[in-house]
Design an enzyme around this catalytic site. Structure first.
Site: not given
Length: 312
Positions: A113, A238, A268
């Site tokens: 990520c 993020h 996500n």
């Protein structure tokens, strides 16, 4: 040249929308349970034809069109991803071929990520060193291929997509110095292990780290860039969890900054989340051209990287 700047951004998301109510028919969960814990409402899921390289190429093509840059002028392609199906060729080489680039350096970078902010810094360094002049930096993920759809602790989180930035040399740097690092003792907090591994994470461990360590590091990113947090036009961290994202501006003293909330509609998307969110915000006119934007990624490793950039 003394630095680099972002000319333009682009993104791609699959057409298929998976809602919380859809997930409630698959696993023991509910719309209220998901929204209250992570803030996600919907996410996009790629079909069998939408590979990581296809999504990356579409996002890159969108960014190049927005930048008015010819494919022939690109000499560096860098793809951040942790969901490539094949070991070789890498995603960047396939993107270069699909875009018809003549002879670029093409490499993948896997920091999960935190991948896009690591990749952006790496491309900035290459341009500063004179090793590249025009780079396409992409974050692209197909997490749905690596998800256990019977595990409600993970399947409610993920989404697929890609985002890209076109970076070029500049007399005045518009990509600030990176602050990056890792927490090796937490390297197992986010995992996709083995040939048939599924996405797993120690959610509470990551949540505690982000809520305690992230604000301090984000402030240090601004200090390295010589930007007061109060000067920030936007913050794009993020997109892991709305409960992590929403308080960040207040905690670093950037109350007037617009903060990305793309996690609500996209889930996500790992390395894709920052460029995907930023591209959509710019497209909607939510960030003024020339405004300073804090980017901050964190993920597997446990690795992190952040920089302040000027909005194109």
């Amino acid at each position: 040249m003394s630095g680099s700047r972002i000319l333009a951004l682009g993104h791609y998301q699959p057409a298929t929308v998976l809602t919380n109510d859809d997930l409630a028919r698959m696993v023991d969960t509910s719309d209220e349970w998901i929204r209250s814990r992570v803030g996600i409402r919907t996410r996009r899921i790629a079909d069998k034809t939408e590979s990581v390289d296809l999504m990356a190429t579409q996002a890159a093509r969108h960014a190049l069109e927005n930048a008015g840059v010819r494919a022939a002028d690109v000499d560096y392609v860098l793809v951040a991803t942790c969901t490539a199906e094949d070991r070789s060729p890498n995603i960047a080489a396939r993107v270069a071929a699909q875009l018809g680039l003549p002879s670029p350096a093409a490499l993948d970078l896997n920091v999960a990520c935190a991948g896009f902010t690591h990749a952006l810094a790496t491309a900035d360094h290459a341009i500063r060193a004179g090793a590249a002049s025009t780079a396409v930096v992409i974050g692209a993920e197909k997490l749905s291929d690596w998800t256990d759809w019977t595990d409600r602790s993970t399947c409610v989180l993920i989404g697929d997509g890609a985002g890209a930035a076109v970076l070029t040399a500049a007399d005045q740097p518009e990509v600030g110095p990176v602050v990056w690092g890792s927490v090796p003792e937490m390297s197992d907090a986010v995992r996709i292990e083995g040939r048939d591994g599924m996405f797993q994470q120690a959610g509470q461990t990551v949540f505690r780290w982000t809520t305690t360590a992230l604000p301090r590091i984000a402030i240090s990113v601004c200090e390295r860039a010589g930007i007061d947090p109060a000067e920030l036009a936007a913050i794009v961290p993020h997109q892991a969890n709305l409960r992590i994202v929403e308080p960040l501006a207040r905690r670093i003293g950037a109350e007037n900054a617009v903060i990305a909330r793309d996690v609500v509609d996209s889930g996500n998307t790992s390395a894709a989340s920052i460029p995907l969110a930023l591209s959509k915000m710019v497209e909607r006119g939510e960030i003024p051209s020339g405004g300073w934007v804090l980017l901050f990624g964190f993920g597997g490793g446990l690795s992190y990287a952040g920089q302040v950039v000027r909005c194109p």
